[in-house]
Design an enzyme around this catalytic site. Sequence first.
Site, PDB file in Angstrom:
ATOM      1  N   ASP A  84      34.441  40.029  35.985  1.00 48.65           N
ATOM      2  CA  ASP A  84      34.844  40.780  37.168  1.00 48.65           C
ATOM      3  C   ASP A  84      33.675  40.749  38.149  1.00 48.65           C
ATOM      4  OD1 ASP A  84      35.437  42.651  39.077  1.00 48.65           O
ATOM      5  OD2 ASP A  84      35.881  44.283  37.684  1.00 48.65           O
ATOM      6  N   ASP A 134      39.047  30.657  58.573  1.00 50.48           N
ATOM      7  CA  ASP A 134      39.245  30.664  60.027  1.00 50.48           C
ATOM      8  C   ASP A 134      39.487  32.081  60.560  1.00 50.48           C
ATOM      9  OD1 ASP A 134      41.659  30.305  58.431  1.00 50.48           O
ATOM     10  OD2 ASP A 134      42.786  30.201  60.302  1.00 50.48           O
ATOM     11  N   TYR A 141      41.072  41.390  56.159  1.00 50.43           N
ATOM     12  CA  TYR A 141      40.728  40.190  55.389  1.00 50.43           C
ATOM     13  C   TYR A 141      39.621  39.405  56.096  1.00 50.43           C
ATOM     14  CZ  TYR A 141      41.113  35.387  53.688  1.00 50.43           C
ATOM     15  OH  TYR A 141      40.834  34.135  53.206  1.00 50.43           O
ATOM     16  N   ALA A 175      38.284  35.565  45.265  1.00 47.19           N
ATOM     17  CA  ALA A 175      38.374  36.363  46.496  1.00 47.19           C
ATOM     18  C   ALA A 175      39.691  37.117  46.536  1.00 47.19           C
ATOM     19  CB  ALA A 175      38.288  35.449  47.715  1.00 47.19           C
TER      20      ALA A 175
END
Length: 289
Positions: A37, A103, A126, A61
């Site tokens: 983890d 991006d 995010y 992620a």
Amino acid sequence: MRYLITGVKGQLGYDIVRELKKRDRLDYLALDSTEMDITDRDKVMQVVTTYRPDVIFHCAAWTAVDKAEENRELCEKVNVLGCANMTDASLAVDAKIFYMSTDYVFDGEKEGEYRPEDAVNPRSVYGMTKYQGEEEIRRNPKHYITRISWVFGINGKNFVKTMLQLAENHSVLNVVDDQIGSPTYTVDLARLLVDMSDEEKYGTYHITNDGYCSWADFADYIFKTNHKEVKVNRVSTEEYLNLTGTKQANRPKNSKLSKEKLIKCGFSMLPSWQDAINRYNIELEGKEK
């Protein structure tokens, strides 16, 4: 060389392992979240200092863009604290560290291509957490930050698989036509990342397959090359949200990433996104047999 890969059950982690095997580089430790983890600092330090990798490919992620809006704390924990832990561990063993960014660190309002040195302005939870993750990774001078977009690979969910699933029972689909970017095939990306791991040309890079398209262009090409009779109804992001009645995180309209730095630093450009889809179709067919 000894390699450690996080997020091995994701699209990219899976293909990095395949690329290492292909090159007969078998001294690697590939882990998923149940085995390490990344938000558990003690566990990360213990695993990394025991194995002592030369290179860390940090692929783990939080990638659920819309869910991140309601789960900011959890998203920050994975994408920021996780990066802090991985960076500290990489420094402890003097390892190179690769981090996959996005991006979404840009607001998408620039005319033309984004360069790695352009100012960031994330418009989503995010995007913000991925940028904060970049800043953690930069504490290790031996870092490669790679901004990627519209990722697809054999091992996981992606736009190509979703379109092919929808083609089974839809003859018309509404697809957004005002977001422009580049698909990224994890097979091609993994090959370049392993090449880069042999070098010491550290820094921030933009890596996608060559060429640009809208999501609607992308869908059209997927249907055409898979011989699916589906009409793509091209809509704006706003129209799409109104038609579906969904709420979404803010997405950049312009995700054109300049890959000029790759060439300047002597790395290979990835093939065109169309070429990548052609090969991915063959890979998908092989998996179904």
